[in-house]
Write a protein that holds these residues in place. Sequence first.
Motif, PDB file in Angstrom:
ATOM      1  N   ARG D  39       0.825  -1.207   0.000  1.00 35.40           N
ATOM      2  CA  ARG D  39       0.000   0.000   0.000  1.00 35.40           C
ATOM      3  C   ARG D  39       0.857   1.253   0.000  1.00 35.40           C
ATOM      4  N   ALA D  40       1.876   1.233   0.849  1.00 34.69           N
ATOM      5  CA  ALA D  40       2.757   2.401   0.938  1.00 34.69           C
ATOM      6  C   ALA D  40       3.450   2.646  -0.405  1.00 34.69           C
ATOM      7  N   LYS D  41       3.913   1.577  -1.024  1.00 29.35           N
ATOM      8  CA  LYS D  41       4.591   1.721  -2.320  1.00 29.35           C
ATOM      9  C   LYS D  41       3.648   2.325  -3.356  1.00 29.35           C
ATOM     10  N   GLU D  42       2.417   1.845  -3.339  1.00 27.60           N
ATOM     11  CA  GLU D  42       1.458   2.332  -4.318  1.00 27.60           C
ATOM     12  C   GLU D  42       1.219   3.836  -4.124  1.00 27.60           C
ATOM     13  N   LYS D  43       1.135   4.256  -2.891  1.00 30.99           N
ATOM     14  CA  LYS D  43       0.914   5.679  -2.608  1.00 30.99           C
ATOM     15  C   LYS D  43       2.114   6.525  -3.029  1.00 30.99           C
ATOM     16  N   ILE D  44       3.307   5.989  -2.802  1.00 29.55           N
ATOM     17  CA  ILE D  44       4.510   6.733  -3.198  1.00 29.55           C
ATOM     18  C   ILE D  44       4.597   6.809  -4.724  1.00 29.55           C
ATOM     19  N   ARG D  45       4.272   5.703  -5.389  1.00 20.66           N
ATOM     20  CA  ARG D  45       4.263   5.748  -6.864  1.00 20.66           C
ATOM     21  C   ARG D  45       3.343   6.869  -7.354  1.00 20.66           C
ATOM     22  N   LYS D  46       2.184   6.949  -6.738  1.00 20.34           N
ATOM     23  CA  LYS D  46       1.233   8.002  -7.145  1.00 20.34           C
ATOM     24  C   LYS D  46       1.810   9.385  -6.879  1.00 20.34           C
ATOM     25  N   ALA D  47       2.347   9.561  -5.693  1.00 10.75           N
ATOM     26  CA  ALA D  47       2.888  10.880  -5.328  1.00 10.75           C
ATOM     27  C   ALA D  47       4.019  11.282  -6.273  1.00 10.75           C
ATOM     28  N   CYS D  48       4.757  10.285  -6.760  1.00  7.57           N
ATOM     29  CA  CYS D  48       5.878  10.564  -7.670  1.00  7.57           C
ATOM     30  C   CYS D  48       5.421  10.694  -9.120  1.00  7.57           C
ATOM     31  N   GLY D  49       4.172  10.368  -9.383  1.00  5.33           N
ATOM     32  CA  GLY D  49       3.710  10.372 -10.769  1.00  5.33           C
ATOM     33  C   GLY D  49       4.496   9.364 -11.594  1.00  5.33           C
ATOM     34  N   CYS D  50       4.801   8.258 -11.003  1.00  3.69           N
ATOM     35  CA  CYS D  50       5.739   7.307 -11.610  1.00  3.69           C
ATOM     36  C   CYS D  50       5.175   5.906 -11.394  1.00  3.69           C
ATOM     37  N   PRO D  51       4.129   5.552 -12.154  1.00  2.00           N
ATOM     38  CA  PRO D  51       3.365   4.339 -11.830  1.00  2.00           C
ATOM     39  C   PRO D  51       4.212   3.068 -11.836  1.00  2.00           C
ATOM     40  N   ASP D  52       5.306   3.077 -12.539  1.00  2.00           N
ATOM     41  CA  ASP D  52       6.076   1.835 -12.635  1.00  2.00           C
ATOM     42  C   ASP D  52       7.317   1.821 -11.742  1.00  2.00           C
ATOM     43  N   ALA D  53       7.449   2.784 -10.874  1.00  2.00           N
ATOM     44  CA  ALA D  53       8.647   2.832 -10.036  1.00  2.00           C
ATOM     45  C   ALA D  53       8.767   1.577  -9.167  1.00  2.00           C
ATOM     46  N   ASP D  54      10.010   1.142  -8.933  1.00  2.00           N
ATOM     47  CA  ASP D  54      10.282   0.076  -7.968  1.00  2.00           C
ATOM     48  C   ASP D  54      10.658   0.742  -6.649  1.00  2.00           C
ATOM     49  N   ILE D  55      10.062   0.285  -5.573  1.00  2.00           N
ATOM     50  CA  ILE D  55      10.285   0.948  -4.289  1.00  2.00           C
ATOM     51  C   ILE D  55      10.710  -0.060  -3.224  1.00  2.00           C
ATOM     52  N   PHE D  56      11.685   0.333  -2.422  1.00  2.00           N
ATOM     53  CA  PHE D  56      12.193  -0.512  -1.332  1.00  2.00           C
ATOM     54  C   PHE D  56      12.326   0.349  -0.084  1.00  2.00           C
ATOM     55  N   PHE D  57      12.098  -0.265   1.062  1.00  2.00           N
ATOM     56  CA  PHE D  57      12.243   0.464   2.326  1.00  2.00           C
ATOM     57  C   PHE D  57      13.478  -0.011   3.069  1.00  2.00           C
TER      58      PHE D  57
END
Lengths: 350, 350, 350, 350
Positions: D39-57
């Motif tokens: 969920r957090a990744k999805e929200k960050i993708r949206k905030a970045c305007g970058c739907p395909d970004a890969d995100i790691f914490f």
Amino acid sequence: MLSFESDYIKGAHEKILERLCEMNQDPQPGYGSDACCERAKEKIRKACGCPDADIFFLTGGTQTNAIVIDGMLRPFEGVIAADSGHVSVHEAGAIEFTGHKVLTVPGADGKIQPKVLRGYLENFWNDGNHDHMVFPGMVYISHPTEYGTLYCRKELEDLADICQEYQIPLYMDGARLGYGLMSKESDLTLQDIARLCDVFYIGGTKVGALFGEAVVFTRHNTPKHFITRIKRQGGLLAKGWLLGVQFDVLFTDDLYYEISRQAIRTAEQMKQGFLERGYQLLIDSPTNQQFVILENTEMERLKEKIGFSFWEKIDDAHTAVRFAASWATTESEVRELLKILDEIHEEKEG
Amino acid sequence: MLSFESDYIKGAHEKILERLCEMNQDPQPGYGSDACCERAKEKIRKACGCPDADIFFLTGGTQTNAIVIDGMLRPFEGVIAADSGHVSVHEAGAIEFTGHKVLTVPGADGKIQPKVLRGYLENFWNDGNHDHMVFPGMVYISHPTEYGTLYCRKELEDLADICQEYQIPLYMDGARLGYGLMSKESDLTLQDIARLCDVFYIGGTKVGALFGEAVVFTRHNTPKHFITRIKRQGGLLAKGWLLGVQFDVLFTDDLYYEISRQAIRTAEQMKQGFLERGYQLLIDSPTNQQFVILENTEMERLKEKIGFSFWEKIDDAHTAVRFAASWATTESEVRELLKILDEIHEEKEG
Amino acid sequence: MLSFESDYIKGAHEKILERLCEMNQDPQPGYGSDACCERAKEKIRKACGCPDADIFFLTGGTQTNAIVIDGMLRPFEGVIAADSGHVSVHEAGAIEFTGHKVLTVPGADGKIQPKVLRGYLENFWNDGNHDHMVFPGMVYISHPTEYGTLYCRKELEDLADICQEYQIPLYMDGARLGYGLMSKESDLTLQDIARLCDVFYIGGTKVGALFGEAVVFTRHNTPKHFITRIKRQGGLLAKGWLLGVQFDVLFTDDLYYEISRQAIRTAEQMKQGFLERGYQLLIDSPTNQQFVILENTEMERLKEKIGFSFWEKIDDAHTAVRFAASWATTESEVRELLKILDEIHEEKEG
Amino acid sequence: MLSFESDYIKGAHEKILERLCEMNQDPQPGYGSDACCERAKEKIRKACGCPDADIFFLTGGTQTNAIVIDGMLRPFEGVIAADSGHVSVHEAGAIEFTGHKVLTVPGADGKIQPKVLRGYLENFWNDGNHDHMVFPGMVYISHPTEYGTLYCRKELEDLADICQEYQIPLYMDGARLGYGLMSKESDLTLQDIARLCDVFYIGGTKVGALFGEAVVFTRHNTPKHFITRIKRQGGLLAKGWLLGVQFDVLFTDDLYYEISRQAIRTAEQMKQGFLERGYQLLIDSPTNQQFVILENTEMERLKEKIGFSFWEKIDDAHTAVRFAASWATTESEVRELLKILDEIHEEKEG
């Protein structure tokens, strides 16, 4: 003193020294960018039947293993090796120094059996937890092995097939490659090896050179900026032509094969001599190293007269030792060895 | 869904969260230099009966192992571990990343037997060739082991004696230490461990904390400038007090022991339940992890209703799986598990 | 073609080759444990006036720097070097490969000024935050520097004093040490250097040997198990006697000094020749390397006839280039160089 | 005591703690494979305007820098950074620990100027000798910088263009990213940053979280098997959901922006207060950190009443210190600070 302690107790074949002395005063560009290196590479490409191979010269075996293995592995990968492999045991952790794990599998007389390799890879990829494990990223074999044994063509083909299936490179440590190729039991040619391995090295240090190993990348698969990597790992020789000249000579008129054959011949005379005298062999080695079991008292007597090396303790009364023939071993040296054995025997009997 | 998948599926003990929330708005100095860390260290020193111990808090187990082992080893040394040890298999090469080899010896249900350790060290030091090998510089054991088994006091004393004889530190990975200490089969106290080990860590992540492990150097033997080393290896937490507060609570009024005992209680109910129902155990574990052999069809049915983890394949029809109890497991959860087992059994019989 | 491209364009001094050829067929124990290495070490100890020095032979400069620096530093330390230092710029990150940072300070014509060193160390130790920084753990200087310049005795004494005050070792990279010692401007002897430095190396590769550097630890301060460390970093030569024989010859009858003096003589003739012809020097080097500023058109003409190396761009019309004399440079080669310069000049004027 | 010592002196925003406590007893799968992280990744993708970004914490900043930089660089490459960059100076050599060099360029108030970057890259690629140098393989910038300064959009576009031209990734350390985005002087949005950088991280530790940083790979350019790399470098948190829940809350209803804006507001009140009272600023920072020059006597008085941090010595009578506002700083705290300043002033005047 007569010595069979190792295959690196003497300098270089005379022809190498001659050529080196001839070139000594010719100015050469640095770091292996000279014509002599180029000539040597071209001859090796031909000998390998691999016209497009990339070739690099390095100074010694451990250095070569560390640079090649670190170069081919990705950060999350390790290299599979037999538990008796040189990289596993006798390189002081040189692979781990580069940040990579040596993933050991049980060896059979120094060799990785294809079914053992396949089992290891299947287990890894079936383990749901493998994200927390070191990925198997390469296979290391030595040929001849540390026990003097050889892979047959079928075994090498099987290993190569498995590596291809799992898309990991097969790397052969050929520190004593000449002695493997010239063994009577070998059904592998240099061309076979170049075809089946992704990368291998042709040993010079133990086969007629002062020092030096020739790394062959057989599929234009050299890691990017390999010269910079060699420099970074401290392996770049300023006078690189010293390596080129040695391999140039070794690969002129089949000298590499010829001197290797000579070592095999004397090794076989040695082996025959031991067997005729009733000695037991630790391993039946078809190459230049012979592993013989001696009674400890006899071993002590022999040690006073001849150089050889300790291999492993067998029991309280017996020890396995290694006698190494090399390109520099003569038939008269072997006769001398056998004569001394007989003398010791007679003293004991008398 | 009811889950016994691991001992880190839930957050932290309520008291930890309460205290954390209370302190949330108090300004704290950074990097563990706060009063709360100091308090926690003092309580751990007391619990260990080791008034001069040096204590550091780190975030997780693999990080702790890498930092402690790299910190204690000299560059030419490796760490001895059982072949099933966490550092050998399940840390993605984190020890090798620091440049050190893990020297594996065959484990016995996850443990290093003293005679195996002694044999390894004797062989190494007797080998005339050991300058070309990785020196054994430390012994790593996990307690409880990855198989849930425990060292008894005699075994730990023997290991400690051997380490002292060879002057190498003994390190205990106590990721699940609480569950080991509270096991009915344990004859080791925390004070014993502090006396016998040179360094060990008290696991928080799996025993009631959100995250965190407390490293105890028992003989003022902390590697120099350890904070800088932690920083260099990326393990220094800015808000170090988060670790301090958790261990402060865990070591107040014996909470660490109390919640560990609760996990042992539920684990034993689980084990008893499995045995009464005729299940075979892979290993007879006296701690919080239970390894049970299931028929594959039954395992598939169970998987739909309960979380547990795959351990290893037994044969084509059977699989060993792990059920982990933890500080957060309740007796009613165990009853629910056993009820589901019975239902599946009835369906099958019906 | 006449070449002044570097001081490693030719092989070895004839006497070295002769001795090497003589010893070629004598069996030798491996890895530098031979009598020839022992002899060479003893001669170097005498030359250094340092009877208890520990000496090791390595193959090349970058390898030596990496092994010595990694060996002397503790994990949380880095090495201070001038920003133009070889380890800072031209070793492809070999120091960082061992996990250590090169802490650069601004150099003055390649040298670290004592006051700059002191300032760096004072700042570091005054910074309350230094637990999050790399500790300065060693000082690296090259002598002669990469710019051919020299430390005077006072400067070296000051650096040594500062190092002693801060208890960090002073290390001198002596790749071209002979040329420094024989420079007319040098007021430092080999004995001075051995007295003032904690460790240094005497360069062979650039001063008469085929390859090889002799590392001198001057205060029994060799890192423990240094042979194993060398092996681990891939620097252990199987036929170590090859290094021994070269330094044995170089340190017999002052050959090292004699050939270095010869290089200085020709370098000065070269320098004099440039100055007489009105060329500007980039740096006033008192050693074997001369840095001359050429007009680009002249440089291009010269390049067709003589080998030299690019140093740095001065402006759009001028370039600084390096002419290196070496042990192998003859006076007639210098005359030939100057003649060609005159010819080019005449053509241009004509 | 009132403290402005850093932006990580307090715990987390209340909403984060609330959510964490709510989830505390829910069983979660390990290592970040939970729904909350998703969920957090999805929200960050949206905030970045970058739907395909890969995100790691990841857990902290130094850990993140080491893992990301080592992950993106090839073995022969280093990372370009300003000489004042956090990775250059204040991470205890964490980058070098991974085997890579930090290639420093002179910074301008903490920033890399595009022309400086271009010059560095041109010089490297023009140097014929660059095979012996560390290849520039990545550009590291911090935004805000360690001096609280910001890149404007034009500068970031220029840096990105240069990186693209040389095909090396641009990496932004966003430890304080929120404070940069909410600064009144910023003309960069999160979407701009996601568009211009190849990888960056959104800091949580200093912006409302207990700990945690969110790494965003903006072009599906995550290094292969990144989870295994994180594990290998000791950065994989068992209870990964702890990171997910914090970023889930921070990126719900623009909380991250809102709390950052609040810090900027108080920082500006602080700055205004200092300027009105005639204080000099070391740097004109438009973000949450304010660097003020104090007379030493005044500094000592202030130190007794308020927490702040030493920055650098100006001269014998003056020192630059840092006052940091954060998400947790209140307007009344700023008023209190200014009142104390006035009191000290009055005492002095009186």
